[in-house]
Design a protein around this motif. Sequence first.
Motif, PDB file in Angstrom:
ATOM      1  N   UNK A  16       0.823  -1.213   0.000  1.00 19.36           N
ATOM      2  CA  UNK A  16       0.000   0.000   0.000  1.00 19.36           C
ATOM      3  C   UNK A  16       0.857   1.264   0.000  1.00 19.36           C
ATOM      4  N   UNK A  17       0.325   2.365  -0.499  1.00 22.81           N
ATOM      5  CA  UNK A  17       1.053   3.645  -0.451  1.00 22.81           C
ATOM      6  C   UNK A  17       1.419   4.008   0.989  1.00 22.81           C
ATOM      7  N   UNK A  18       2.647   4.477   1.182  1.00 22.05           N
ATOM      8  CA  UNK A  18       3.141   4.771   2.523  1.00 22.05           C
ATOM      9  C   UNK A  18       2.898   6.238   2.886  1.00 22.05           C
ATOM     10  N   UNK A  19       2.454   6.454   4.124  1.00 23.68           N
ATOM     11  CA  UNK A  19       2.256   7.788   4.672  1.00 23.68           C
ATOM     12  C   UNK A  19       3.200   7.955   5.858  1.00 23.68           C
ATOM     13  N   UNK A  55     -18.982  -5.363  -0.064  1.00 21.54           N
ATOM     14  CA  UNK A  55     -19.887  -5.124  -1.210  1.00 21.54           C
ATOM     15  C   UNK A  55     -19.163  -4.748  -2.496  1.00 21.54           C
ATOM     16  N   UNK A  56     -18.227  -3.754  -2.494  1.00 27.05           N
ATOM     17  CA  UNK A  56     -17.554  -3.452  -3.772  1.00 27.05           C
ATOM     18  C   UNK A  56     -16.664  -4.587  -4.269  1.00 27.05           C
ATOM     19  N   UNK A 133      -9.223   2.592  -2.262  1.00 29.43           N
ATOM     20  CA  UNK A 133      -9.137   2.616  -3.721  1.00 29.43           C
ATOM     21  C   UNK A 133      -8.003   1.752  -4.229  1.00 29.43           C
ATOM     22  N   UNK A 134      -6.855   1.843  -3.562  1.00 29.80           N
ATOM     23  CA  UNK A 134      -5.713   1.020  -3.962  1.00 29.80           C
ATOM     24  C   UNK A 134      -6.032  -0.460  -3.793  1.00 29.80           C
ATOM     25  N   UNK A 139      -7.581  -5.963  -5.995  1.00 29.36           N
ATOM     26  CA  UNK A 139      -8.578  -7.023  -6.176  1.00 29.36           C
ATOM     27  C   UNK A 139      -8.921  -7.169  -7.660  1.00 29.36           C
ATOM     28  N   UNK A 140      -9.103  -6.039  -8.353  1.00 28.98           N
ATOM     29  CA  UNK A 140      -9.425  -6.083  -9.777  1.00 28.98           C
ATOM     30  C   UNK A 140      -8.288  -6.726 -10.573  1.00 28.98           C
TER      31      UNK A 140
END
Length: 303
Positions: A16-19, A55-56, A133-134, A139-140
């Motif tokens: 995941x993007x790092x913060x 759900x998504x 979103x990421x 998943x997609x």
Amino acid sequence: MPVYSMTGYASALGQPPQNPDQVPAPQLAVELRSVNGRFLDLSLRLPDELRHLEPPIRDAIAQGIRRGKVELRIAAGREGDHALPRLNPGTLDQLAELQSQLRARFPSASPFAVQELLHWCRQGSTQPAWDDGWLLKLVQQCVDGLREARAREGDRLTLILLDKIAQLRVLAERAEPLVPAVVQRHQERFLQRWQEALNQAGALAHAELSEAARERALSEAAAHAIRIDVAEELARLRAHLDEIEAQLRKGGELGKRLDFLIQELHREANTLGSKSTALELSAISVDMKVLIEQMREQVQNIE
């Protein structure tokens, strides 16, 4: 369009993007596996912190997969037992203050050991923030990978089915020239037995009765020939094979249609065997049914 199998596996791994203001999130592993099923049956195994995305995620899978029993698993990478935790300065300050208070109250108390400090740092780590979103993109990516795997398996199934179709055509070609000879042979046998029956009954003493009996025998022989003639069954079998081959070359969602056509093939092969009064045609019917059953097993895996 490709032919899709309902059997496949795909996985995707991402960081995941790092913060810098938050605890770094571990890698996420997404796995998708599917087997055959009459309908789309989804099973999701998600970490508790990702339940809100169910759900998504279901929608993303349903848009790419139409049939089959599909299982999705998302797992977050974890640090090994001997890996050092990411030290949080705030947690260390709290532990130092707590130790000072304890030593002031209990002067003989032992100071915190390094192992205890590392344990508390692990326990004190806050839950990383996930980028929804990421994650959905990951998943997609996995869904796309599963579709590609199912398409590759579908290509393999298509080749198997086309090979079975070719073998069935060869059997039909072997059966076709046998049909007229079988019909004629049984007509002659029928008339011979009819004549023997009349002779035993003494009907030949009366010419008129003999002529009427012969006409009746010819009529019965013709009806019997129609009953044992399998030319129509062979023609319908070829038509079903043509339709199955056309559907396979067309591709798409054709599993249910192919299943129906396989039933029709089996019906024609059964009729061929039940009508047959010759050993050669009976053997061809058995070989056909073996091939058709092998086709049915493969068709059950097609979407």
